[in-house]
Design an enzyme around this catalytic site. Sequence first.
Site, mmCIF file in Angstrom:
data_model
loop_
_atom_site.group_PDB
_atom_site.id
_atom_site.type_symbol
_atom_site.label_atom_id
_atom_site.label_comp_id
_atom_site.label_asym_id
_atom_site.label_seq_id
_atom_site.Cartn_x
_atom_site.Cartn_y
_atom_site.Cartn_z
ATOM 1 N N SER A 1 44.305 36.085 43.732
ATOM 2 C CA SER A 1 44.981 35.766 42.468
ATOM 3 C C SER A 1 46.436 35.463 42.797
ATOM 4 O O SER A 1 46.928 35.849 43.864
ATOM 5 C CB SER A 1 44.922 36.987 41.544
ATOM 6 N N TYR B 1 45.813 46.220 40.215
ATOM 7 C CA TYR B 1 44.995 45.010 40.421
ATOM 8 C C TYR B 1 45.652 44.156 41.496
ATOM 9 O O TYR B 1 44.995 43.697 42.434
ATOM 10 C CB TYR B 1 44.875 44.244 39.106
ATOM 11 N N LYS C 1 44.342 42.626 45.284
ATOM 12 C CA LYS C 1 44.348 41.214 45.670
ATOM 13 C C LYS C 1 45.259 40.972 46.878
ATOM 14 O O LYS C 1 44.981 40.095 47.691
ATOM 15 C CB LYS C 1 44.772 40.351 44.471
ATOM 16 N N THR D 1 38.791 32.352 31.114
ATOM 17 C CA THR D 1 37.471 32.978 31.243
ATOM 18 C C THR D 1 37.516 34.245 30.384
ATOM 19 O O THR D 1 38.511 34.531 29.725
ATOM 20 C CB THR D 1 37.187 33.374 32.701
HETATM 21 N N1 LIG Z 1 40.568 34.473 34.930
HETATM 22 C C1 LIG Z 1 41.755 34.565 35.501
HETATM 23 O O1 LIG Z 1 42.802 34.317 34.848
HETATM 24 C C2 LIG Z 1 41.873 34.907 36.972
HETATM 25 C C3 LIG Z 1 43.117 34.688 37.576
HETATM 26 C C4 LIG Z 1 43.267 34.992 38.920
HETATM 27 C C5 LIG Z 1 42.201 35.478 39.647
HETATM 28 N N2 LIG Z 1 40.988 35.692 39.033
HETATM 29 C C6 LIG Z 1 39.902 36.220 39.869
HETATM 30 O O2 LIG Z 1 38.827 35.308 39.832
HETATM 31 C C7 LIG Z 1 37.599 35.994 40.019
HETATM 32 C C8 LIG Z 1 36.617 35.606 38.915
HETATM 33 O O3 LIG Z 1 37.218 35.934 37.682
HETATM 34 P P1 LIG Z 1 36.719 35.335 36.283
HETATM 35 O O4 LIG Z 1 37.948 34.970 35.526
HETATM 36 O O5 LIG Z 1 35.664 34.348 36.480
HETATM 37 O O6 LIG Z 1 36.129 36.687 35.655
HETATM 38 P P2 LIG Z 1 34.906 36.916 34.640
HETATM 39 O O7 LIG Z 1 34.790 35.754 33.719
HETATM 40 O O8 LIG Z 1 35.124 38.281 34.090
HETATM 41 O O9 LIG Z 1 33.629 36.895 35.608
HETATM 42 C C9 LIG Z 1 33.445 37.919 36.539
HETATM 43 C C10 LIG Z 1 32.131 37.696 37.278
HETATM 44 O O10 LIG Z 1 31.948 38.786 38.191
HETATM 45 C C11 LIG Z 1 30.680 39.383 37.957
HETATM 46 N N3 LIG Z 1 30.730 40.814 38.231
HETATM 47 C C12 LIG Z 1 31.555 41.730 37.670
HETATM 48 N N4 LIG Z 1 31.287 42.945 38.162
HETATM 49 C C13 LIG Z 1 30.273 42.789 39.066
HETATM 50 C C14 LIG Z 1 29.561 43.673 39.888
HETATM 51 N N5 LIG Z 1 29.835 45.001 39.924
HETATM 52 N N6 LIG Z 1 28.564 43.189 40.676
HETATM 53 C C15 LIG Z 1 28.268 41.858 40.651
HETATM 54 N N7 LIG Z 1 28.934 40.963 39.897
HETATM 55 C C16 LIG Z 1 29.914 41.433 39.107
HETATM 56 C C17 LIG Z 1 30.372 39.095 36.486
HETATM 57 O O11 LIG Z 1 28.984 39.057 36.246
HETATM 58 P P3 LIG Z 1 28.101 40.266 35.664
HETATM 59 O O12 LIG Z 1 28.885 40.924 34.573
HETATM 60 O O13 LIG Z 1 26.873 39.552 35.224
HETATM 61 O O14 LIG Z 1 27.853 41.162 36.848
HETATM 62 C C18 LIG Z 1 30.934 37.685 36.350
HETATM 63 O O15 LIG Z 1 29.985 36.747 36.806
HETATM 64 C C19 LIG Z 1 37.940 37.487 40.039
HETATM 65 O O16 LIG Z 1 38.005 37.937 41.364
HETATM 66 C C20 LIG Z 1 39.321 37.544 39.402
HETATM 67 O O17 LIG Z 1 40.074 38.652 39.874
HETATM 68 C C21 LIG Z 1 40.793 35.412 37.720
#
Ligand SMILES: NC(=O)c1ccc[n+]([C@@H]2O[C@H](COP(=O)([O-])OP(=O)(O)OC[C@H]3O[C@@H](n4cnc5c(N)ncnc54)[C@H](OP(=O)(O)O)[C@@H]3O)[C@@H](O)[C@H]2O)c1
Length: 259
Positions: A135, A148, A152, A183
């Site tokens: 991130s 968090y 990261k 998301t």
């Molecule tokens: N969105 C942002 O603004 C942002 C910014 C910077 C970095 N990120 C990073 O990007 C990555 C994806 O984030 P996102 O925004 O796509 O989040 P999200 O929409 O909350 O999706 C998270 C995904 O991880 C899966 N997951 C959560 N816990 C899990 C577990 N214990 N075992 C297996 N799968 C699991 C969820 O599926 P299930 O619930 O079906 O398991 C879902 O598919 C993360 O690492 C996050 O830290 C996000």
Amino acid sequence: MRIDGKVVLITGASEGIGAACAESFRRRGAKLSLVARSEEKLRQVAGGDALITVGDVTLPETRAAAVAGTLERYGTIDILLNNAGVGLYSPSWRASIEETRRMYELNFFAPLGLIQLVVPHMRAKKSGMIVNVSSIAGKMTLPWFTLYSSTKFALGSLTNGLRMELRYDGIQTMVVCPGYVKTRFQTNVIDGQPPDRLLRGRKFAITPVQCAEAIARGVERGARTVVTPAYSWIYIAFHGLFPSLVDSQLAAIYHGDPP
Ligand SMILES: NC(=O)c1ccc[n+]([C@@H]2O[C@H](COP(=O)([O-])OP(=O)(O)OC[C@H]3O[C@@H](n4cnc5c(N)ncnc54)[C@H](OP(=O)(O)O)[C@@H]3O)[C@@H](O)[C@H]2O)c1
């Protein structure tokens, strides 16, 4: 690395950035192996062709099943995309240590566990790529998101160290640092919520598809680091040059007691 024909294992593929990555890599001709807990959502993303492993990736048995299943179905793993992650909005001085440990299990130890399963296979064939989704908070610490951020930063250090450790094994590593992506990440957090002023920044957020395209292009050109949107490099550079100024601005944004 060319994506066409490659086998890609993606965690957290049931929604958000992971689901968008599945689509971007599929369009480029990849064979997919997808992992998440929500079976129905995962099946929708998988369509008819992708392999799915339903389970909690913090559990060693889920990781072992995902890797063994992928090798059995496709005979190889070319790209490991450690994407699953979760946030925790709480000042570090009062956050639950139990919840912090849960976050570390998903954001750091699950990627490490998968890497340890996949690297021996990649070393044997002298090729492969490990992509870890960190991130922008893994480049500059954000208050209330301190813990968090620390997960990261740890993932970024792991990616950089692996790059040197695996340099002569034909294995590349890449760290991805997204800014705000539209998301359900903000509502899926373990606990807490960001200040309203930060939530208003959602209008500047990129879409999961834009993020996934940046990741796929990064893989294609063998990038070390992908920051998306690219202009976020300006914040990172500014923070590096004027850390006290950035700290005082962030402290002002997050001033007051969290809800
Ligand atoms: N969105 C942002 O603004 C942002 C910014 C910077 C970095 N990120 C990073 O990007 C990555 C994806 O984030 P996102 O925004 O796509 O989040 P999200 O929409 O909350 O999706 C998270 C995904 O991880 C899966 N997951 C959560 N816990 C899990 C577990 N214990 N075992 C297996 N799968 C699991 C969820 O599926 P299930 O619930 O079906 O398991 C879902 O598919 C993360 O690492 C996050 O830290 C996000």
